[in-house]
Design a protein around this motif. Structure first.
Motif, PDB file in Angstrom:
ATOM      1  N   SER B  57       0.810  -1.222   0.000  1.00 31.44           N
ATOM      2  CA  SER B  57       0.000   0.000   0.000  1.00 31.44           C
ATOM      3  C   SER B  57       0.842   1.270   0.000  1.00 31.44           C
ATOM      4  CB  SER B  57      -0.925   0.012   1.219  1.00 31.44           C
ATOM      5  OG  SER B  57      -1.762  -1.112   1.219  1.00 31.44           O
ATOM      6  N   HIS B  58       2.148   1.128   0.290  1.00 33.45           N
ATOM      7  CA  HIS B  58       3.019   2.307   0.227  1.00 33.45           C
ATOM      8  C   HIS B  58       3.235   2.747  -1.217  1.00 33.45           C
ATOM      9  CE1 HIS B  58       5.532  -1.112  -0.564  1.00 33.45           C
ATOM     10  NE2 HIS B  58       6.541  -0.354  -0.930  1.00 33.45           N
ATOM     11  N   MET B  59       2.968   1.866  -2.155  1.00 32.32           N
ATOM     12  CA  MET B  59       3.165   2.229  -3.557  1.00 32.32           C
ATOM     13  C   MET B  59       2.109   3.254  -3.972  1.00 32.32           C
ATOM     14  SD  MET B  59       4.367  -1.407  -5.163  1.00 32.32           S
ATOM     15  CE  MET B  59       5.253  -0.679  -6.524  1.00 32.32           C
ATOM     16  N   GLY B  60       2.421   4.001  -5.028  1.00 31.61           N
ATOM     17  CA  GLY B  60       1.516   5.055  -5.466  1.00 31.61           C
ATOM     18  C   GLY B  60       0.544   4.539  -6.517  1.00 31.61           C
ATOM     19  N   GLN B  61      -0.708   4.905  -6.371  1.00 36.70           N
ATOM     20  CA  GLN B  61      -1.706   4.580  -7.390  1.00 36.70           C
ATOM     21  C   GLN B  61      -2.261   5.904  -7.911  1.00 36.70           C
ATOM     22  OE1 GLN B  61      -4.365   1.173  -6.222  1.00 36.70           O
ATOM     23  NE2 GLN B  61      -3.328   1.381  -4.265  1.00 36.70           N
ATOM     24  N   LEU B  62      -2.422   5.991  -9.215  1.00 37.60           N
ATOM     25  CA  LEU B  62      -3.010   7.197  -9.776  1.00 37.60           C
ATOM     26  C   LEU B  62      -3.701   6.891 -11.100  1.00 37.60           C
ATOM     27  CD1 LEU B  62      -0.381   9.318 -11.577  1.00 37.60           C
ATOM     28  CD2 LEU B  62       0.420   7.586 -10.016  1.00 37.60           C
ATOM     29  N   ARG B  63      -4.558   7.813 -11.469  1.00 33.48           N
ATOM     30  CA  ARG B  63      -5.318   7.664 -12.711  1.00 33.48           C
ATOM     31  C   ARG B  63      -4.999   8.836 -13.615  1.00 33.48           C
ATOM     32  NH1 ARG B  63     -11.082   8.549 -11.405  1.00 33.48           N
ATOM     33  NH2 ARG B  63     -11.484   7.538 -13.395  1.00 33.48           N
ATOM     34  N   LEU B  64      -4.906   8.542 -14.909  1.00 30.27           N
ATOM     35  CA  LEU B  64      -4.848   9.590 -15.925  1.00 30.27           C
ATOM     36  C   LEU B  64      -6.149   9.489 -16.711  1.00 30.27           C
ATOM     37  CD1 LEU B  64      -1.189   9.276 -17.309  1.00 30.27           C
ATOM     38  CD2 LEU B  64      -2.003  10.475 -15.268  1.00 30.27           C
ATOM     39  N   PRO B 142      -4.295  11.398  -8.208  1.00 32.25           N
ATOM     40  CA  PRO B 142      -3.715  10.464  -7.232  1.00 32.25           C
ATOM     41  C   PRO B 142      -4.829   9.732  -6.486  1.00 32.25           C
ATOM     42  CG  PRO B 142      -2.779  12.673  -7.013  1.00 32.25           C
ATOM     43  CD  PRO B 142      -3.976  12.804  -7.898  1.00 32.25           C
ATOM     44  N   MET B 143      -4.532   8.508  -6.053  1.00 32.07           N
ATOM     45  CA  MET B 143      -5.544   7.687  -5.375  1.00 32.07           C
ATOM     46  C   MET B 143      -5.057   7.266  -3.982  1.00 32.07           C
ATOM     47  SD  MET B 143      -6.184   5.312  -8.750  1.00 32.07           S
ATOM     48  CE  MET B 143      -7.567   4.341  -8.158  1.00 32.07           C
ATOM     49  N   PRO B 144      -4.797   8.254  -3.094  1.00 33.24           N
ATOM     50  CA  PRO B 144      -4.269   7.895  -1.766  1.00 33.24           C
ATOM     51  C   PRO B 144      -5.273   7.107  -0.932  1.00 33.24           C
ATOM     52  CG  PRO B 144      -4.871  10.215  -1.839  1.00 33.24           C
ATOM     53  CD  PRO B 144      -4.993   9.689  -3.250  1.00 33.24           C
ATOM     54  N   GLU B 145      -6.522   7.109  -1.364  1.00 27.66           N
ATOM     55  CA  GLU B 145      -7.547   6.381  -0.608  1.00 27.66           C
ATOM     56  C   GLU B 145      -7.504   4.877  -0.858  1.00 27.66           C
ATOM     57  OE1 GLU B 145      -7.942   8.226  -3.263  1.00 27.66           O
ATOM     58  OE2 GLU B 145      -9.161   7.090  -4.685  1.00 27.66           O
ATOM     59  N   GLN B 146      -6.707   4.466  -1.860  1.00 30.05           N
ATOM     60  CA  GLN B 146      -6.658   3.046  -2.209  1.00 30.05           C
ATOM     61  C   GLN B 146      -5.463   2.358  -1.547  1.00 30.05           C
ATOM     62  OE1 GLN B 146      -9.882   2.609  -3.646  1.00 30.05           O
ATOM     63  NE2 GLN B 146      -8.803   1.061  -4.856  1.00 30.05           N
ATOM     64  N   ALA B 147      -5.690   1.169  -1.023  1.00 25.24           N
ATOM     65  CA  ALA B 147      -4.595   0.308  -0.564  1.00 25.24           C
ATOM     66  C   ALA B 147      -4.268  -0.682  -1.678  1.00 25.24           C
ATOM     67  CB  ALA B 147      -4.997  -0.434   0.707  1.00 25.24           C
ATOM     68  N   LEU B 148      -3.142  -1.377  -1.541  1.00 25.05           N
ATOM     69  CA  LEU B 148      -2.736  -2.345  -2.565  1.00 25.05           C
ATOM     70  C   LEU B 148      -2.190  -3.600  -1.884  1.00 25.05           C
ATOM     71  CD1 LEU B 148      -2.526  -2.524  -5.721  1.00 25.05           C
ATOM     72  CD2 LEU B 148      -0.119  -1.888  -5.464  1.00 25.05           C
ATOM     73  N   VAL B 202      -7.690  -1.863  -3.515  1.00 25.23           N
ATOM     74  CA  VAL B 202      -8.885  -1.968  -2.671  1.00 25.23           C
ATOM     75  C   VAL B 202      -9.017  -0.667  -1.871  1.00 25.23           C
ATOM     76  CG1 VAL B 202      -7.467  -3.192  -0.939  1.00 25.23           C
ATOM     77  CG2 VAL B 202      -9.950  -3.354  -0.791  1.00 25.23           C
ATOM     78  N   PRO B 203     -10.246  -0.198  -1.650  1.00 23.91           N
ATOM     79  CA  PRO B 203     -10.388   0.995  -0.806  1.00 23.91           C
ATOM     80  C   PRO B 203      -9.723   0.779   0.549  1.00 23.91           C
ATOM     81  CG  PRO B 203     -12.477   0.461  -1.860  1.00 23.91           C
ATOM     82  CD  PRO B 203     -11.539  -0.676  -2.146  1.00 23.91           C
ATOM     83  N   GLY B 204      -8.934   1.762   0.985  1.00 26.62           N
ATOM     84  CA  GLY B 204      -8.181   1.616   2.223  1.00 26.62           C
ATOM     85  C   GLY B 204      -9.026   1.181   3.403  1.00 26.62           C
ATOM     86  N   GLN B 205     -10.253   1.703   3.478  1.00 26.19           N
ATOM     87  CA  GLN B 205     -11.107   1.373   4.624  1.00 26.19           C
ATOM     88  C   GLN B 205     -11.495  -0.096   4.654  1.00 26.19           C
ATOM     89  OE1 GLN B 205     -14.269   4.173   3.938  1.00 26.19           O
ATOM     90  NE2 GLN B 205     -13.405   5.664   5.386  1.00 26.19           N
ATOM     91  N   GLN B 206     -11.446  -0.756   3.490  1.00 24.33           N
ATOM     92  CA  GLN B 206     -11.841  -2.167   3.442  1.00 24.33           C
ATOM     93  C   GLN B 206     -10.639  -3.099   3.262  1.00 24.33           C
ATOM     94  OE1 GLN B 206     -14.732  -0.581   0.651  1.00 24.33           O
ATOM     95  NE2 GLN B 206     -16.142  -2.173   1.311  1.00 24.33           N
ATOM     96  N   ALA B 207      -9.457  -2.523   3.300  1.00 24.23           N
ATOM     97  CA  ALA B 207      -8.252  -3.330   3.052  1.00 24.23           C
ATOM     98  C   ALA B 207      -8.035  -4.365   4.147  1.00 24.23           C
ATOM     99  CB  ALA B 207      -7.028  -2.414   2.943  1.00 24.23           C
ATOM    100  N   GLU B 208      -8.285  -3.984   5.388  1.00 20.44           N
ATOM    101  CA  GLU B 208      -8.041  -4.940   6.478  1.00 20.44           C
ATOM    102  C   GLU B 208      -9.011  -6.118   6.399  1.00 20.44           C
ATOM    103  OE1 GLU B 208      -7.469  -3.338  10.443  1.00 20.44           O
ATOM    104  OE2 GLU B 208      -8.094  -5.263  11.305  1.00 20.44           O
TER     105      GLU B 208
END
Lengths: 124, 376
Positions: B57-64, B142-148, B202-208
């Motif tokens: 999840s430390h990796m960066g996700q983004l959309r163009l 940027p998609m900081p709300e997403q976990a990976l 996955v949305p960060g809130q649902q990652a766990e």
């Protein structure tokens, strides 16, 4: 108690007054993780306290093994060389590194007792 | 713990890592698990034999987003973006004007956007770079709300068959939006271990919840960054910051496979990207290269790490190691490094200098351990 500990996370057992046994501590092997390689000194080589006498490596990192005291290497653990994982599974026993003929017994006074070392290791 | 660790960011799985007994280390500005109680070796082997779950999840996700996004991204990478099919994924390289590598990344053509995954340590700089150069041609979101999460290993597909059967339609380097237990995910069949596997945004809130569901599967164990590094090196994959950086071009890094014909000299969309002069110059005139990345393997069981110097048989320095360790699978030292082009051929004998002693090594083909990507 004939085992003392260094700030560099070695132990030295002086129960045999002819040849003190040196290894790395439980804390040290735990911090390193799975030990995969040891580089041991030549028998007959002499080192001063604080010198690097060997190297212990896990997959992720290498760490120097320091001489806690001045002395001459009289034996190295060939079993450990063949099976470095002994440093993890039995660090105070079968996983010893080398034996040393001490040059100056009074240097032992500068090392830590077990209780003091455990407190030191907690914070390091 | 040192004072500096209090400044570290955490991922949505931080509490779960601590609960699983992870040893946490600072990595790319985050507190990340380097290993769990099983240890690096056991985690590495588990991933090769069953399935490992990685928090990336430390990796960066983004959309163009926007009709010009693909053409715009081609201005920053020597890569065919416009020709990438719907839901297909590709490896790309962001370059500076000298052809040096700013970062490597994965991108997917999702139709409504290009979905990028970039390195954690580079993500802020990447976003600024992309925004600066092509922000007027497309939206950079940027998609900081997403976990990976990455689920990697030969049994990863069996796990997803149980929890997300629709994901089994994927082949290597393709992606799909899939729900897992009601959680909206975007899954690609890719990863960085050389194994078949999946990366799940996955949305960060649902990652766990998702991580707990996956860890509850009998094949799955949590895996730390330590094993991630040994797995990627066995797969012959470069680590940004070690095996490539801003002073390295894709040609020097032996990543020319990532430069499709269409962007090379004579191709339909040749050049037109930052660093094109340097990169196409090296591609067109290989004799100008001064160094090249190679794989190396040693027969003696002495770990060879970066930055060990590589010498030829005459004792002259001809290269340097950029990543090296004792391969847990092969039980032999493996490494990536750079050598002068005369020494880049397979089976060339060199010496790595380890604590002043020469360790014999041979240039070797990568991957060091066969990859098992699911190509359908």
């Amino acid at each position: 108690m004939s085992i003392k500990f260094s700030k560099e996370h070695e132990w030295i057992n002086t129960a045999d007054t002819n040849a003190a046994v040196i290894g790395i501590t439980v804390h040290a092997q735990d911090a390193l993780g799975d030990v995969v390689f040891v580089d041991l000194p030549e028998v007959g080589a002499s080192f001063n306290a604080g010198d690097v006498a060997g190297v212990v490596e896990s997959v992720k990192a290498a760490a120097d093994v320091y001489m806690p005291v001045t002395g001459e290497i009289v034996e190295v653990n060939e079993v450990l060389r063949a099976d470095p994982s002994l440093a993890n599974t039995d660090p105070l026993g079968a996983g010893w590194f080398f034996k040393v003929k001490l040059a100056d017994v009074s240097q032992l006074d500068g090392l830590m007792e077990e209780t003091a070392y455990n407190a030191f290791a907690q914070n390091n | 713990m040192t004072a500096a660790t209090t400044d570290l960011l955490t991922t949505p799985l931080h509490a779960l890592h601590l609960e699983k007994g992870a040893r946490m280390v600072p990595f790319a500005g985050y507190s990340m698990p380097v290993q769990y109680p099983a240890g690096l070796m056991a985690e590495h082997k588990h991933t090769r034999e069953a399935a490992g779950l990685f928090d990336v999840s430390h990796m960066g996700q983004l959309r163009l987003v926007g009709p010009d996004a693909a053409a715009a991204l081609e201005a920053l990478m020597p890569v065919d973006v416009q020709g990438l099919g719907l839901h297909k994924q590709r490896y790309g390289l962001l370059l500076n004007e000298a052809g040096g590598i700013l970062d490597d990344l994965m991108f997917v053509n999702r139709g409504e956007d290009l979905f990028l995954i970039v390195n954690g340590a580079c993500k802020q700089a990447d976003i600024a770079h992309i925004q600066q150069h092509i922000g007027q041609r497309c939206q950079v979101i940027p998609m900081p709300e997403q976990a990976l999460l990455a689920l990697q290993g030969p049994q990863a597909a069996a796990v997803l068959r149980r929890v997300a059967p629709a994901a089994l339609e994927l082949v290597f380097m393709t992606g799909k939006a899939v729900e897992i237990a009601g959680i909206p995910c975007y899954i690609t069949r890719s990863g960085y271990t050389g194994e078949d596997g999946f990366e799940i945004s996955v949305p960060g809130q649902q990652a766990e919840s998702l991580a707990r569901l996956l860890l509850a599967q009998p094949e799955v164990a949590p895996i730390g960054l330590g094993a991630r590094n040994s797995l990627r090196l066995e797969a012959g994959l470069c680590l940004y910051g070690n095996d490539m950086d801003t002073a390295t071009t894709p040609v020097e890094a032996a990543l020319t496979w990532a430069i499709q014909k269409v962007r090379r000299s004579g191709g339909a969309r040749a050049g037109g990207f930052l660093g094109a002069d340097a990169v196409l110059g090296q591609l067109d005139h290989p004799s100008t290269l001064t160094r090249r990345r190679v794989g190396l393997i040693a027969t003696e069981r002495v770990p060879v790490r970066e930055p060990a110097v590589l010498e030829n048989l005459d004792g002259q320095q001809v290269g340097i190691i950029t990543s090296g360790l004792l391969s847990p699978t092969l039980n032999q030292p493996i490494a990536l490094g750079y050598v002068q082009p005369d020494y880049a051929d397979a089976d060339t004998e060199l010496f790595a200098m380890v604590r002043g002693k020469p360790v014999p090594m041979k240039v070797a083909a990568t991957p060091f351990v066969p990859t098992r990507y699911h190509r359908g």
